[in-house]
Design a protein around this motif. Structure first.
Motif, PDB file in Angstrom:
ATOM      1  N   LEU A  58      -4.730  -2.281  -6.410  1.00 34.36           N
ATOM      2  CA  LEU A  58      -4.581  -2.417  -4.767  1.00 34.36           C
ATOM      3  C   LEU A  58      -5.709  -2.333  -4.205  1.00 34.36           C
ATOM      4  CD1 LEU A  58      -2.400  -1.794  -2.523  1.00 34.36           C
ATOM      5  CD2 LEU A  58      -2.894   0.673  -3.050  1.00 34.36           C
TER       6      LEU A  58
ATOM      7  N   GLY B  42      -5.632  -7.760   3.108  1.00 29.78           N
ATOM      8  CA  GLY B  42      -5.363  -6.691   3.918  1.00 29.78           C
ATOM      9  C   GLY B  42      -5.062  -7.331   5.409  1.00 29.78           C
TER      10      GLY B  42
ATOM     11  N   SER C 168      -1.367   1.619   7.032  1.00 28.49           N
ATOM     12  CA  SER C 168      -0.378   0.670   6.641  1.00 28.49           C
ATOM     13  C   SER C 168       1.062   0.986   7.208  1.00 28.49           C
ATOM     14  CB  SER C 168      -0.109   1.397   5.171  1.00 28.49           C
ATOM     15  OG  SER C 168      -1.274   1.244   4.370  1.00 28.49           O
TER      16      SER C 168
ATOM     17  N   MET D  41      -8.047   1.272   5.342  1.00 27.89           N
ATOM     18  CA  MET D  41      -7.071   1.319   4.142  1.00 27.89           C
ATOM     19  C   MET D  41      -7.843   1.028   2.804  1.00 27.89           C
ATOM     20  SD  MET D  41      -4.092  -1.373   5.659  1.00 27.89           S
ATOM     21  CE  MET D  41      -3.113  -1.284   4.214  1.00 27.89           C
TER      22      MET D  41
ATOM     23  N   ILE E  30      -5.855  -5.531  -1.083  1.00 23.71           N
ATOM     24  CA  ILE E  30      -6.076  -5.347   0.354  1.00 23.71           C
ATOM     25  C   ILE E  30      -7.680  -5.893   0.677  1.00 23.71           C
ATOM     26  CG2 ILE E  30      -6.799  -3.325   1.902  1.00 23.71           C
ATOM     27  CD1 ILE E  30      -3.814  -3.661   1.178  1.00 23.71           C
TER      28      ILE E  30
ATOM     29  N   SER F  32      -5.044   5.889   4.197  1.00 23.97           N
ATOM     30  CA  SER F  32      -4.497   4.712   3.766  1.00 23.97           C
ATOM     31  C   SER F  32      -2.940   4.524   4.310  1.00 23.97           C
ATOM     32  CB  SER F  32      -4.355   4.604   2.419  1.00 23.97           C
ATOM     33  OG  SER F  32      -3.633   5.687   1.776  1.00 23.97           O
TER      34      SER F  32
ATOM     35  N   THR G 175       0.751  -1.177   0.190  1.00 19.79           N
ATOM     36  CA  THR G 175       0.049   0.201   0.056  1.00 19.79           C
ATOM     37  C   THR G 175       0.816   1.296   0.092  1.00 19.79           C
ATOM     38  OG1 THR G 175      -1.986  -1.269   0.979  1.00 19.79           O
ATOM     39  CG2 THR G 175      -1.731   1.381   1.143  1.00 19.79           C
TER      40      THR G 175
ATOM     41  N   ILE H 263      -7.907   3.943  -0.049  1.00 24.10           N
ATOM     42  CA  ILE H 263      -7.522   3.892  -1.430  1.00 24.10           C
ATOM     43  C   ILE H 263      -8.619   3.840  -2.503  1.00 24.10           C
ATOM     44  CG2 ILE H 263      -6.920   1.756  -2.827  1.00 24.10           C
ATOM     45  CD1 ILE H 263      -5.417   0.434  -0.259  1.00 24.10           C
TER      46      ILE H 263
END
Length: 542
Positions: free
Chosen positions: A515, A523, A406, A361, A519, A402, A300, A365
């Motif tokens: 991405l 994730g 991360s 997250m 996740i 995000s 990420t 994103i």
């Protein structure tokens, strides 16, 4: 924490045996109270701000450096990039050394070296001295940056750690824009040499605060330092970042570019192979990437910082060449995105506590991807700044949401005594993502511009047309001497830039989409909270 307990903590979060370490806090009167922790957080964030501001500060002074040192554009780019290169290459080994030698001594030494290098750069009489000063500055920054995060993760109790990391992340994300803003102001109203005053002042403040308030802890390992792993990691990062930085300038198929790729790839393979063999004494146990938090957080940050850096590469020429704004006004235009990024970074830990880090997250994103899509869909020459502002605001909120979870996912995936390595891995991921984003989105922008401008040069004199193909700034400059075709040439260049912009933005949307799917599938899980757990032993003040 007893010595035996600390040694047991070396087992990785996925049950993978880690290096055998004994974590030794420097004796003192006990853990820092809430007021002391706030002072510690301010100290490390001031130090981080100095490092981050120096990454982007010289970008606005490129013409001044070229005139001052009678240097080529290639030399100027190396003056700017050599700092980032040395910083990224040494983060991992110096972070590991900080764990062993003591985090506070490493931080203090790094601040002193960084301050001296900044003073030398501000007084540099030649490009060669400037290059040397920037290398030393990068080394000092590599000593500082991983320690700032390691101090937070080893000092703050678990229930406060997420919020502290949120503040650190906001400074890391917004510090670059603030550095560019202050740099642009200094260049416009004074002299480029004053660019180094702010980092030196920040370092002096951080040094005083660190000596007074930052606790010390270190890790005594039963194994020797992994010099082979350190060397191969440095060569890998240098080779790969050289490839990414020089590819757009020299050409992706140029011999030097391909050599950089080959050296970096071979060294990366050698690093992974060596670390797998060394196992208990590895600089970085690469098997930990099987763990969802470490892998998800790293990927990420790689993507988000890559897109952020690419956005800045695209936004500055849009604001300066297409809209005709000054460097200072262009930097002011980026402040809404930076401010929202810093605010959302601070709010992200609270949101993660409610809905979990994976959902937080994913939300960030998705917002970042939506912002990119907005900037691709509604940007236009006539629409001006307002056509990109909504996308910038969504990007700022999304990146802030995000980045904090991360970072916490990475630092939470390694044991307490390995926080220097965890922090360095977090920082290497950011720097490598930055280089990747600049190379990818910058190359797509250039390719899209050249393809679009070729279809709009009918009737333009050949000399002016050749100049226009080099870039939008060159085209705008050539328009002044293109006679009756000047206005048409300037309009064609601006519209072609927007075409290239859209191509780069849609590529970013694709990256964010991939991405997001990753996740959602892999994730980090919600951590098991232990509110009654005492503060870690590393928090004992000296």
């Amino acid at each position: 924490m007893s010595l035996n307990q600390s040694a047991q903590a070396s087992t990785g979060p996925s049950g993978v045996p880690g290096p055998v370490h004994v974590h030794v806090p420097v004796p003192g009167d006990g853990g820092p109270d809430a007021r002391q922790r706030r002072t510690i957080l301010i100290a490390v964030c001031v130090a981080l701000m100095a490092v981050i501001a120096s990454v982007s500060g010289l970008n606005v002074a490129q013409p001044d450096l070229a005139v001052e040192f009678d240097a080529s554009q290639g030399t100027i780019l190396w003056i700017i990039n050599i700092y980032t290169l040395s910083l990224a290459a040494l983060l991992l080994p110096l972070g590991a050394l900080g764990d062993r030698l003591g985090r506070k001594p490493m931080l203090v030494a790094g601040l002193i070296l960084f301050g001296l290098a900044g003073a030398a750069a501000g007084l540099a009489p030649s490009a060669e001295v400037m290059l040397a000063a920037r290398v030393l500055g990068g080394i000092g920054a590599a000593m500082i940056m991983p320690i700032t995060l390691a101090v937070i993760t080893s000092t703050f109790p678990e229930e406060e750690r997420g919020r502290a990391i949120g503040v650190w992340t906001g400074v890391a994300g917004g510090g670059g824009v603030l550095g560019m803003f202050l740099s642009a102001a200094l260049v416009d109203v004074a002299n480029w040499r004053l660019l180094f005053v702010l980092p030196v002042v920040l370092v002096a403040v951080a040094l005083v605060m660190a000596v007074r308030s930052v606790p010390n802890s270190r890790d005594i390992s039963r194994h020797s330092f992994d010099f082979t792993g350190a060397l191969t990691s440095v060569v890998a990062v240098v080779g790969l970042i050289f490839f990414l930085q020089e590819g757009p300038e020299r050409g992706w198929g140029a011999p030097a570019t391909l050599i950089g790729l080959a050296v970096g790839a071979v060294a990366a393979v050698a690093f992974v192979t060596w670390e797998l063999r060394r196992r208990d004494a590895a600089l970085l146990d690469v098997r930990l990437f099987r763990e969802r938090g470490l892998a998800g957080g790293s990927i990420t940050l790689l993507a988000v910082f890559g897109v952020q850096a690419g956005i800045f590469v695209v936004l500055f020429p849009f604001l300066q060449a297409v809209l005709g704004w000054s460097g200072l006004l262009s930097t002011v235009a980026l402040m809404p995105m930076a401010v929202l990024m810093m605010i959302s970074s601070g709010l992200a830990p609270k949101l993660a506590e409610r809905i979990g880090p994976k959902a937080t997250m994913a939300t960030g994103i998705a917002l970042a991807g939506a912002g990119l899509a907005l900037m691709a869909a509604i940007v236009s020459v006539d629409g001006g700044y307002l056509s990109v502002l909504p996308g910038m605001l969504a990007m700022g909120i999304g990146m802030g949401l995000s980045m904090t979870p991360s970072t916490e996912a990475i630092t939470g995936s390694l044991p307490q005594e390995r926080q220097g390595v965890a922090s360095a891995l977090n920082d290497v991921t950011r720097e490598f993502g930055t280089a990747l984003g600049v190379a990818l989105l910058g190359a797509l922008l250039s390719a899209g511009y050249r393809s679009a401008i070729d279809t709009r040069l009918d009737g333009v004199p050949e000399d002016s047309a050749d100049t226009a193909r080099e870039g939008v700034a060159n085209a705008i400059d050539a328009a002044h001497t293109a006679g009756p075709h000047g206005q048409d040439l300037a309009r064609a260049a601006r519209e072609s830039f927007v075409d290239g912009w859209q191509q780069a933005m849609w590529a970013g949307v694709i990256v964010m989409g991939v991405l997001l799917l990753y996740i959602l599938a892999r994730g980090p899980r919600r951590p098991v909270r232990t509110p009654d757990k005492p503060a870690p032993a590393a928090a004992v003040t000296s």
